[in-house]
Design an enzyme around this catalytic site. Sequence first.
Site, PDB file in Angstrom:
ATOM      1  N   GLU A 186       1.580   3.859   3.008  1.00 31.05           N
ATOM      2  CA  GLU A 186       2.015   3.344   4.304  1.00 31.05           C
ATOM      3  C   GLU A 186       3.542   3.348   4.378  1.00 31.05           C
ATOM      4  OE1 GLU A 186      -0.147  -0.384   4.547  1.00 31.05           O
ATOM      5  OE2 GLU A 186      -2.049   0.661   4.295  1.00 31.05           O
ATOM      6  N   HIS A 201       0.857  -1.190   0.000  1.00 32.76           N
ATOM      7  CA  HIS A 201       0.000   0.000   0.000  1.00 32.76           C
ATOM      8  C   HIS A 201       0.893   1.240   0.000  1.00 32.76           C
ATOM      9  CE1 HIS A 201      -3.566  -2.424   1.751  1.00 32.76           C
ATOM     10  NE2 HIS A 201      -3.674  -2.290   0.440  1.00 32.76           N
ATOM     11  N   GLU A 229      -0.045  -4.754  11.253  1.00 30.27           N
ATOM     12  CA  GLU A 229      -0.410  -3.342  11.138  1.00 30.27           C
ATOM     13  C   GLU A 229       0.417  -2.598  12.179  1.00 30.27           C
ATOM     14  OE1 GLU A 229      -2.377  -2.068   8.884  1.00 30.27           O
ATOM     15  OE2 GLU A 229      -3.739  -3.673   8.244  1.00 30.27           O
TER      16      GLU A 229
HETATM   17 ZN   LIG Z   1      -2.057  -1.586   4.143  1.00 31.53          ZN
END
Ligand SMILES: [Zn+2]
Length: 421
Positions: free
Chosen positions: A175, A172, A380
Site C-alpha cells: 500500500e 501493509h 482506507e
Molecule cells: Zn492495509
Amino acid sequence: MKVLLVFVLISLAALASARKPFAARYDNFKVYRAFVEDSEQLEEFKKIHHHLQIHILHEIGGPNRSYDVIVGPLFQRAFEQVLHDLQVQYDIIVEDLQALLDESSVDEDAPMDWETYHPLDVIYDWVDEQCDQHDYLECQVIGHSYEGRPIKSVKLSKREGNKAIVIEGNIHAMEWISSATVTYILNQLINSEDEEMQRLSEEFDWIVMPMVNPDGFVYTHDVERLWRKNRRPNGYSNSSGPCYGIDMNRNFDYHWSGAGWGIEDPCDHWFGGDEPNSEREILALQEFVNSFEDGYIRAYLAFHAYGQYVLLPYGHTNTEFPPNYDQMMRIAAAFADGAEDAFGSVFTYGASGLLNYVVSGAAKDWAYGVKDIPFTCTVELRDKGTFGFFLPSNQITEVGVEVTEGLKSLVAKAVDEGIFD
Ligand SMILES: [Zn+2]
C-alpha cells in the site's frame, strides 16, 4: 580495452540493478472482480488457489461481496471456467496488470517529492533531513524489523502541554500510497504556509511512524509488488517452499482471533500469526506508544489502501459497538466532509466489523481497546477499485491534499467533541 570492458560491465550491472531484474512482472495478468453471493460459493471459491495459481487481493471475509483476483495468462481460462461452474459472476477490471503497474512510476534516484513513489532509503533520508533541520522534531529509531531495518518515528512538538495524534503508515507493504500520504501530511505540518496547517502543528503534538513494515516495503520494490505482510519466515510451508510473513494488522492483541478469523492457510496474505504480538515490528510500535503517559495520545490514525473508508472500532464484532461510537462517527463524518470538499472523493465511515468484515488484530482496535485512545481509525485511501492497490503516482498529491483537508476538519470536530480535553 580491458578497462573499457570492465567499465561497460559495471555500467550494465548498474543499469540492471536500476531496473530490478528480479522483480516479478505481470504482463498480461488480469484482475478479475468476482461477486461471491453465498457461503456455499465462498467455500468453493476459497479452494480455487489449491489447484490454480491465483492471487486473491482481499482478505476473505464473508459472502455477499466481491473479491479482486489476479490471474496469470496460463490460468485465466481455467479460472473463468471454475467461476462459471460455481455460478460466480465476475468482471475483468484490469486487462494487463503490468501496464497498470507501470503507471505507478518509481524514480529510484529522484529526491523526495509527492509526484512519484520512492524507495525506502529516499523516504528515510527525507525524514532524517527534516529532523536535522527542525529542532522541534524528535526522531527516533523505535526498533528494527525482522531483517534488521530501522523503524523510524518523528515526534513533532512545538508547545508544552499539547495532546498528541498518532499517524501510522505502510504496515501493509504493497500500500505505497499510505507512506506517501503520511509523509505528505508530515511535510505539511512542518513546511506548509497554510495558516490552519500551522495552527495544527502548533496546537497538537504529532507522532508519526511513516513506515511500520520496511522489510515488506523493500520487497515490494525489489521482488514482488503485491506483497502485504512482513518478511519473517512464519514456520509453515506449502508446495512452493517456506512461507514468509505475518499480516501485521492482524497481529495486535485485542480480541485476537475469534469470529471471522478464518485462517485456514498460514501461507495466505492475511495470516495474522500463531499468536498476537508475535512480530517485532508490532512490539516496537506498541512499546513506543506505551512509552507515552496515559491520556497524552488522543487520536490514532492508521493509513491503508484502498476503498475510501474511515473504519472505526470494533473489528472483532458487528453487534457490539464502542462506548463513544456515535461521537467517533461524528468525527469520522467530519473527515469525510473535509476530504470530499477537495476533489469530490467520497469516504464511507463506520465500524470496520460492519463495513468491511469481522476480523481482529488491527492497530486501531488495539489503540482503542487496550490503549484507551478515544478516537482511532483505519483510513482506507483512494480509490474505490479502479486502480486499487496500484494507484498511479500522479494521484499522490491529490490524495495528500484531500486527506489533509479531511484531517483539518477531523481535528476541529474532535476538539468540539472534547476528545483533547
Ligand atoms: Zn492495509
